[in-house]
Every structure is written in structure tokens, then in C-alpha cells.
Design a protein around this motif. Sequence first.
Motif, PDB file in Angstrom:
ATOM      1  N   PRO A  63       0.826  -1.209   0.000  1.00 19.56           N
ATOM      2  CA  PRO A  63       0.000   0.000   0.000  1.00 19.56           C
ATOM      3  C   PRO A  63       0.857   1.255   0.000  1.00 19.56           C
ATOM      4  CG  PRO A  63      -0.119  -1.120   2.128  1.00 19.56           C
ATOM      5  CD  PRO A  63       0.737  -1.959   1.245  1.00 19.56           C
ATOM      6  N   PRO A  64       0.604   2.183  -0.931  1.00 16.92           N
ATOM      7  CA  PRO A  64       1.387   3.424  -0.970  1.00 16.92           C
ATOM      8  C   PRO A  64       0.820   4.436   0.012  1.00 16.92           C
ATOM      9  CG  PRO A  64      -0.143   3.382  -2.797  1.00 16.92           C
ATOM     10  CD  PRO A  64      -0.444   2.163  -1.953  1.00 16.92           C
ATOM     11  N   SER A  65       1.208   4.321   1.243  1.00 13.98           N
ATOM     12  CA  SER A  65       0.564   5.097   2.306  1.00 13.98           C
ATOM     13  C   SER A  65       0.594   6.602   2.068  1.00 13.98           C
ATOM     14  CB  SER A  65       1.244   4.800   3.636  1.00 13.98           C
ATOM     15  OG  SER A  65       1.390   3.419   3.801  1.00 13.98           O
ATOM     16  N   GLY A  66       1.596   7.060   1.320  1.00 10.87           N
ATOM     17  CA  GLY A  66       1.755   8.496   1.132  1.00 10.87           C
ATOM     18  C   GLY A  66       0.592   9.145   0.412  1.00 10.87           C
ATOM     19  N   THR A  67      -0.179   8.370  -0.332  1.00 12.70           N
ATOM     20  CA  THR A  67      -1.305   8.960  -1.043  1.00 12.70           C
ATOM     21  C   THR A  67      -2.490   9.196  -0.107  1.00 12.70           C
ATOM     22  OG1 THR A  67      -2.129   6.795  -1.630  1.00 12.70           O
ATOM     23  CG2 THR A  67      -0.676   7.859  -3.227  1.00 12.70           C
TER      24      THR A  67
ATOM     25  N   VAL B 156       4.095   1.848   8.206  1.00 11.23           N
ATOM     26  CA  VAL B 156       3.470   2.408   7.002  1.00 11.23           C
ATOM     27  C   VAL B 156       4.422   2.206   5.820  1.00 11.23           C
ATOM     28  CG1 VAL B 156       1.918   4.093   8.053  1.00 11.23           C
ATOM     29  CG2 VAL B 156       4.277   4.726   7.647  1.00 11.23           C
ATOM     30  N   HIS B 157       3.891   1.612   4.748  1.00 10.17           N
ATOM     31  CA  HIS B 157       4.678   1.413   3.541  1.00 10.17           C
ATOM     32  C   HIS B 157       4.556   2.634   2.646  1.00 10.17           C
ATOM     33  CE1 HIS B 157       5.668  -2.799   4.194  1.00 10.17           C
ATOM     34  NE2 HIS B 157       4.406  -3.054   4.504  1.00 10.17           N
ATOM     35  N   GLY B 158       5.519   2.786   1.760  1.00 10.72           N
ATOM     36  CA  GLY B 158       5.421   3.861   0.783  1.00 10.72           C
ATOM     37  C   GLY B 158       6.780   4.382   0.375  1.00 10.72           C
ATOM     38  N   ASP B 161       7.392  10.210  -0.551  1.00  8.99           N
ATOM     39  CA  ASP B 161       6.290  11.091  -0.135  1.00  8.99           C
ATOM     40  C   ASP B 161       5.730  10.649   1.224  1.00  8.99           C
ATOM     41  OD1 ASP B 161       5.339   8.761  -1.255  1.00  8.99           O
ATOM     42  OD2 ASP B 161       3.613   9.686  -2.230  1.00  8.99           O
ATOM     43  N   THR B 162       5.661   9.329   1.421  1.00  7.97           N
ATOM     44  CA  THR B 162       5.193   8.815   2.722  1.00  7.97           C
ATOM     45  C   THR B 162       6.170   9.193   3.828  1.00  7.97           C
ATOM     46  OG1 THR B 162       4.188   6.930   1.598  1.00  7.97           O
ATOM     47  CG2 THR B 162       4.517   6.719   3.960  1.00  7.97           C
ATOM     48  N   LEU B 165       5.736  12.845   4.684  1.00  6.81           N
ATOM     49  CA  LEU B 165       4.549  13.079   5.520  1.00  6.81           C
ATOM     50  C   LEU B 165       4.826  12.656   6.965  1.00  6.81           C
ATOM     51  CD1 LEU B 165       1.611  11.831   3.256  1.00  6.81           C
ATOM     52  CD2 LEU B 165       1.900  14.132   4.175  1.00  6.81           C
TER      53      LEU B 165
END
Lengths: 74, 463
Positions: A63-67, B156-158, B161-162, B165
Amino acid sequence: MNLYLEKAKDFVSLTLKGLWKALKENDMRDFEGRNYINGEWRTTPEMYTKINPATGKTQESFPPSGTLRLARLY
Amino acid sequence: MSARKAFKKWRKVSRFVRSDYMNKVAQIIERDKEKLATVISLETGKNYNESIAEVNEALHMAQFAFGSGRYPHGEAVSSEVEDKDAYMLRKPKGVIAIVTPFNFPLAIGMFWNAAPALVEGNTIVIKPSEDAPMSTQMAVQIYAEAGIPRGVINLVHGGGDTGDLLVHDDVDHICFTGSADVGQHIRKVAAESWHKTTSCELGSKSACIIFDDVEFKLSMEAAVASAFKLSGQRCVSSGRMIVQRTIYNEFAKRFALEAAKLKTGNPFKTVVRSTGMPEAVAWDVMVPDEDMYYGPIINEQGFAKIRKMNHAVANDPEAEVLLSPIYTSEGQGSYYSTPMVYKTEWRDVEYLKDEVFGPHVAIIPFDTIEDAIRIYNDTDYGLAVGILTNDFRKARVMRDECDAGMIYWNGGSIAAESHLAFGGVKKSGNGFPSAARTFRAVTHEISWTVNHADSLTFPQGMK
């Protein structure tokens, strides 16, 4: 008697084959990328793909959490 | 925010109990060692033996963190005032953000950073590298199996940008391991707040410095391992061999020969197994390839940088290439490079001063110990250096004069252990080492004094 022995050998070998396949798949192919928030494993509709750098093949999606809004996540 | 909410309870749990979870975690790591190593190799391309070593590194940190629960978390000191007791105590900072790299996806984030943070009473939110997220998720599963309460660990994956944040969010300290540029950005984010602190482990232009009095075999072993383990993608990898001129040509020739022998490829190979019985059943099995010394470059971006630096060397008439790289692929999205080895005098060029993060090695001569120190220190970085000499006086001078956080006498530049500090100076870090010293980075020290008298006495003679 010999027939039973052969059947037993077949059973063992096929079980071993299945066991190894399961182990291999357990390592990677059944791997599901998820966030872990407040003691719960969570996923999202959007995913990004992880590549095996040795082969270039797709390994798993995460999951691309940043979105999303992180504040809502954790 | 679950991590903030959980912190209120977790900080009150006995330090002894908090550390006890690490004992359970260590036992699960022992149980799952091979599975963890397999996943590390599959997601990073790391040699399987190095992956086992990384699992051991994680295990050692879990054991160390477990033991730390029985050790002091502060110190008793004297007061000027006779009826006063004085102490300095470590208190948890709160919510720790952990942003981790691909090259040690298991050991760094959930162990070097998280294990001390948790024992000290912090809660964590971890964001693993998008290039190697699976080991971290498995580690989180291990902590969950060990029974860590909900909200104490969050994953948290990403991508970047993640991470951005996360570091901007409601966190108190950021443990970051990665590039110097991102580290600088994170330090700026922290500086804009009143309470955020950071511990950053960044890049390097590490080196081995080889004097002519040392055993040749020892220097060669140290140099090859420091340069090429993990395809030169360790933050402590040696991109420079600084060699005394009296042995320079012989060393360069032998080093290039040794580098040419290294096998590059997939850390796993497929072999056919069968039952061995009549009408045997055969099937393919994936096993570690023990002949493979190093694997792929992690991604296209890393590969492009290596090619750019290699190209610059090949087109520089002042560099003498001893071993040219060969680039291969096992499929779209996989990138391999055999070693690039070259001789050059020390000069002000990008490929000598910037991190390449690949199998790219310059062999540079020096004449005097002052020369060696000047050359070594003449980059913006200062992480690790191997000093190879049998002269204890030279070794001591090098220890005192080289800009580095890790200095290994008669070793290479790669030899981290969980119970030692891991961090650098200059562009390589910010003075808060990881591993054994994470315990300090994730806590703030308070002074606690207790007046046993029934009247007030000030220090310094003040009335």
C-alpha cells in the motif's frame, strides 16, 4: 505388498514436493504487503509493486501510504 | 494517532517488562532465521551468507536490548549541597519516526533503531524503503507475535512522499538512515519545529588505508570485502584504497586480479532434486548460490549513477583503468555490474569525492602518513576507515586524525557490531550514532535532585 510400498513412496515424494512448494510460496508469493496500525493489519485499494532486483520480476504489492492522510492511518 | 495514544501507557510499563518483550523477539528470530535471511536476499539481492549475518545482527540487538532492561538508565552524581542527592535520568522522547534504507532492511530499522526506542519507553512508526519492505513487515510480525501491545509499533509502507509526511507529522524524534541529501532535508524539518530531534546515518566515501608494513594477505582480504560486499552498496563500503607508494603497483595489480575473480549474480540458483527412488519424482529447488560474491544493484537510479561515475573514469586520461565493468541483466528491471577498478593520483574530481554506492574502486597512492590523512579527510564525508599497519604509533595517529565515526585497525571499513556505536561525522551523520547509542538518541536526559533537608540551600554559595 510391493504395490503398497510403491504407493507409500509416491505419497511421501509428492508430499515432500508439495511441502517444498508451499515453503517457497510461503516465503514470497503468499506475502501480502500491509500497513500495521494500532495492532491491526490494514491494506488499501491502491498498491505499488516491489521488484526482485535479481530477476526484475514482480514480488509483491504494497500500500502506498503516502497517497493517504497519514494522520488517519496511525 | 495510535502511536501517541499508546505512548501514554507504554512509557509507564516497567522498563524491565518492556525489555522482556525483546527476549521473546530474539527467540522468534532464532526460530525464523533462515526464512528471514531468504526474504532479505530475495528483496535486496544480497548474498545469502550476508543475509544470515544481517539476521544475526538483528538478533544481537534484540538480545542487547533485552539485557539493557536490567542496566541503569541514568547515573547518580554528587551535589554541592550536602543534604541533596543528584541524578541524571533518561526519559523517552515520545513517538519515534524510523525511516530506513534498503541495504539492511531487517537489522537497522526494527532492531538498531526500534529495539532501543521501545525499551526506553517510546512508541514507533516505521517507514521501510520501498525497495525492501518485506523484511520490515516480517519483523513487525515478530514483535506482534511476541505480544507488544497495540499502537506501540506502527508500520506504514510507501516511497519518499510517505516518509516526508511522516517526518512532518506529530513525531518527537526521527531516526533516519539513507542519503545525505534526504538526511539534510529531515534535519531542516526538525529545525523548523521546537521539539523534534534527529539521528541521521548518511552516506560516505569510506576507505582502507594500507601501509607497506602490513601483511599483504590481510590487506587484500580487508580491501576486497570492504569494496565489494553487497555490491559496494553499504554506507561504509570502501570506494577508495589509499595505498603507500612503495607497494602501490603490486597492490593495485593484485587487487584488480582478485576483483576480476568475483562472481556476480542472483544470490539463488535452481537445482533439481528428486526422491532418488525408482520412477523418481524430480522438482526444482531454489538454494543459495555460495559461489556468488555479490548480487544486483538495487534499482535503475542506483545503476545509472554507477554507470555515470564509471563513464567519467573511463574518459579521464589521468585515471588508469585496471578492470572495466561489464553490465548485465537477468530481465527488465534487474541490473548487474562487475567491478570497476582504476589507479589515480588524488585529485578534485566528482568520482573520487562523492559516494558511488556500487562496485567502483579507486586506488590512490600516498607517500607519507600526513599525505594519507590529507587524502582520506579530503571529502565531505566521515564514516568508516580501515587502517592497515603493524605500526602501533601510526595506527594511533590515524585514529586521532581521520574524520570518521568507525575506525578499524587492521580491518576493513565494514565491521559493525550491534553493541558498538554506529555513526559518522561531517556529511555522514549528525553526532547521534545508531545501534548501541540509539538508547541515547531516543531519550532526553533530565537532572533530578532531591533535597533531604528542611531548609533551602543553593549551590554556588548563593543566598
